[in-house]
Structure formats: structure tokens, C-alpha cells
Design an enzyme around this catalytic site. Structure first.
Site, short mmCIF file in Angstrom:
data_model
loop_
_atom_site.label_atom_id
_atom_site.label_comp_id
_atom_site.label_asym_id
_atom_site.label_seq_id
_atom_site.Cartn_x
_atom_site.Cartn_y
_atom_site.Cartn_z
N PRO A 2 47.27 40.33 33.12
CA PRO A 2 47.04 40.76 31.74
C PRO A 2 45.78 41.61 31.59
O PRO A 2 44.71 41.20 31.98
CB PRO A 2 46.88 39.44 30.97
CG PRO A 2 47.15 38.36 31.95
CD PRO A 2 47.02 38.92 33.30
N GLU A 3 45.95 42.79 31.04
CA GLU A 3 44.83 43.64 30.66
C GLU A 3 44.92 43.83 29.15
O GLU A 3 45.67 43.15 28.49
CB GLU A 3 44.91 44.99 31.38
CG GLU A 3 44.97 44.86 32.90
CD GLU A 3 45.06 46.20 33.60
OE1 GLU A 3 44.58 47.19 33.04
OE2 GLU A 3 45.64 46.25 34.69
N HIS A 98 51.78 23.79 36.10
CA HIS A 98 50.44 24.36 35.86
C HIS A 98 50.14 24.56 34.38
O HIS A 98 49.44 25.49 34.00
CB HIS A 98 50.26 25.70 36.60
CG HIS A 98 50.63 25.62 38.03
ND1 HIS A 98 49.88 24.94 38.96
CD2 HIS A 98 51.70 26.13 38.71
CE1 HIS A 98 50.47 25.05 40.14
NE2 HIS A 98 51.57 25.75 40.02
N ARG A 117 47.23 30.15 38.93
CA ARG A 117 46.13 30.48 39.84
C ARG A 117 44.77 30.04 39.29
O ARG A 117 43.78 30.12 39.98
CB ARG A 117 46.13 31.98 40.12
CG ARG A 117 45.82 32.28 41.54
CD ARG A 117 45.94 33.75 41.82
NE ARG A 117 47.29 34.12 42.15
CZ ARG A 117 47.67 35.35 42.44
NH1 ARG A 117 46.79 36.32 42.39
NH2 ARG A 117 48.89 35.63 42.75
N ARG A 155 25.49 57.42 36.69
CA ARG A 155 26.04 56.38 37.56
C ARG A 155 26.65 56.97 38.81
O ARG A 155 27.41 57.92 38.76
CB ARG A 155 27.07 55.54 36.79
CG ARG A 155 26.42 54.71 35.72
CD ARG A 155 27.39 53.77 35.06
NE ARG A 155 26.73 53.08 33.97
CZ ARG A 155 26.08 51.93 34.13
NH1 ARG A 155 26.02 51.35 35.30
NH2 ARG A 155 25.48 51.37 33.10
#
Length: 274
Positions: A2-3, A98, A117, A155
Site C-alpha cells: 500500500p502506498e 494473521h 508480515r 541533495r
DNA sequence: CTACCTCCCTGGATGC
DNA sequence: TGCATCCAGGGAGGTA
């Protein structure tokens, strides 16, 4: 994984199903690494509170909670990590392996947090003197041209790594970093501070477009991402470079290349991206 | 401060 | 077919 678009999809779905609902009972599994605040503290804080609103900040899902009046006095913050799922189910729905949290609601529905996870994080935060949750970085969808360029000034790290740095921008992960760099025609290893103002603006617009496209399609279902109802997204069908190593570029037919940048697998077209 | 490293986890893919 | 090994990857925390 998921983003921003996946988290946005989940937050919207959960909000639509539980807004105004009261948490009758909270249950947590006993895996401490899943929690920033202890399961006991979370359960105690959640029980009896009403969910006023659920929304996204960066990659975090924020549930605004109230004790009695319509005044927010606490938050439940959910980070899905890699494999986390936040589902709204009926209480008798089969329990997925889970499952780490179950919030029984007065309406009869149930919120479930499932995370094989265990990279996900749950946090309960009482708002007294403490401020509400704020993302560390800028919001990619609303950041303007000048502040966006300012993020990368001076940067030396690769632009791909900079896009993934959540203290600069909150919400961009591996898929949308690769996809936005492809759309902007920029190689992922270019030093962030060496991009021209025009390239940065192209990148900003590409990033916002790709995120909005993905939100429109309910996110990308790679790995085991599903929305609040357990429905998969469709943006993975629109991926132009992500996980397409060796396949022809959709623009120029050059095979898509896979490299590692900032410890993450990175996909790009050596012809289209300069 | 920046940049880079390691670790946490499990299940799906790969190797023999 | 079966077992062992590899590896993805967000973010916290540590180090130079």
C-alpha cells in the site's frame, strides 16, 4: 504494497462504512511489534469512543475519535506496512489468518486489521496537549511547484531514493516513484539536486497525475492489497515500468531495465528516461 | 545534518 | 514431490 493511492482508497472505504459508528469492544492479538502503544492501552482508549471521520495522511490512515460530544479527543492511526489490510466486515465473516485487531462496532459491523508480515503499525493517541498526527513530509497531491523544487535542492542522493524518503514527501512508495519517473522521462539514478527546475516540475506533475489515476482505479493490487471491502484495485494494469523488467517499453519497445536504487528494485526505460 | 546500513517478518518463487 | 533457501520492501534506529 500500500502506498498513497491504496491507503486513500482504504481510508475512503472505511470512512464510508463506519463514520459515526461507536466502538463497543476492541480485541488485539499479542504481537508487540504490531503496536506502538500497547494492546491494552489501545483497547481501553478505543472502547466507547465514536469514529467521527477516517482519512489519509501520507501513508497513514487516521481515525478521528470522540468520547461523547462531537469533539475529537483521540486518534487511532493505522499504517498498513507491506501487507496490512484494514477491512470492514460482519462479525461472523471468517477470520483471516494473521488478524491482529478487531473492533466490534455498535452497528454490528467490525473493523479488522490483518497483517501477515507484521510491518504494519497501530497507534492510539489521546489528544490533550499532544497534537494530532502529522506526516513528516509534504503531501504529494497538493505540494506546489516552488516547495517541491526546494525539497531536492543540494541533495546528492538519487532522485528515486529522494522520492521514497517520507520526510521529504509522505506517501510515495516504490510503484509510484518508478511510474512517475517514467512519465517524467527522468532516470532514477540522477542526483536529485542536479535536476533542472523544468525537470522537477515535469516530475511533480507526473507524480500527481499518476497518483490521481491510481486513486481513480482503486490503487494497485500487487502482493495482497485489497480495499476496505476486500476488493482488489486495478491500477496494476496501468503500470508502464513497475515489475515489467525485460518487457518492451510501451512507448519505444526497448526492454525495461531493472536496477537497485536505495535498496529498492527500480524499473525504467533506458531509451525514454534521460 | 545527510547518506547509508541493518533489521524486522512471512509467503511465494526458485533451486536441488 | 518435498524440503531448504532466497528475497521483497516501509520505516525505525543506528552509524560514519
Amino acid at each position: 504494497m500500500p502506498e498513497l493511492p491504496e491507503v486513500e482508497t482504504v481510508a475512503r472505504g472505511v470512512d464510508a462504512r463506519v463514520r459515526g459508528d461507536k466502538i463497543a469492544e476492541a480485541w488485539f492479538s499479542s504481537y508487540p511489534q504490531t503496536f506502538k502503544t500497547s494492546p491494552q492501552t489501545q483497547a481501553k482508549g478505543l472502547e466507547g469512543r465514536t469514529i467521527l471521520e477516517v482519512h489519509r495522511t501520507g501513508k497513514h490512515i487516521v481515525c478521528e475519535l470522540a468520547s461523547d460530544a462531537a469533539t475529537i479527543d483521540a486518534q487511532w492511526i493505522v499504517h498498513l506496512g507491506m501487507t496490512g489490510r484494514l477491512l470492514v466486515t460482519t462479525p461472523d465473516a471468517p477470520l483471516a489468518p494473521h488478524t491482529h485487531a478487531r473492533l466490534r462496532l455498535e452497528s454490528g459491523r467490525e473493523i479488522r486489521f490483518v497483517d501477515p508480515r507484521r510491518f504494519g503499525r497501530l497507534e492510539f493517541r489521546k489528544l490533550k496537549k499532544a497534537n494530532g498526527f502529522e506526516a513528516k513530509g509534504a503531501e504529494p497531491l497538493s505540494i506546489d511547484s516552488a516547495p517541491f523544487a526546494q525539497l531536492f535542492r543540494g541533495r546528492k542522493l538519487a532522485i528515486k531514493a529522494a522520492l521514497l524518503n517520507q520526510t521529504l514527501l509522505s506517501g510515495v512508495g516504490n510503484i509510484y516513484a518508478d511510474e512517475s519517473l517514467f512519465r517524467a522521462g527522468i532516470r532514477p539514478r540522477r542526483a536529485a539536486g542536479r535536476l533542472s527546475r523544468a525537470e522537477l516540475e515535469k516530475l511533480r506533475l507526473a507524480l500527481q497525475a499518476v497518483l490521481l489515476d491510481a486513486i481513480r482505479l482503486g490503487g494497485s493490487s500487487v502482493s495482497d492489497y485489497v480495499d476496505a471491502e476486500g476488493v482488489r484495485g486495478f491500477f496494476q494494469l496501468e503500470h508502464r515500468v513497475y515489475q515489467r523488467a525485460g518487457e518492451p517499453c510501451l512507448v519505444c519497445s526497448t526492454p525495461i531495465r531493472r536496477i537497485v536504487v536505495g535498496g529498492r528494485s527500480t524499473h525504467y526505460c533506458p531509451q525514454c528516461q534521460k
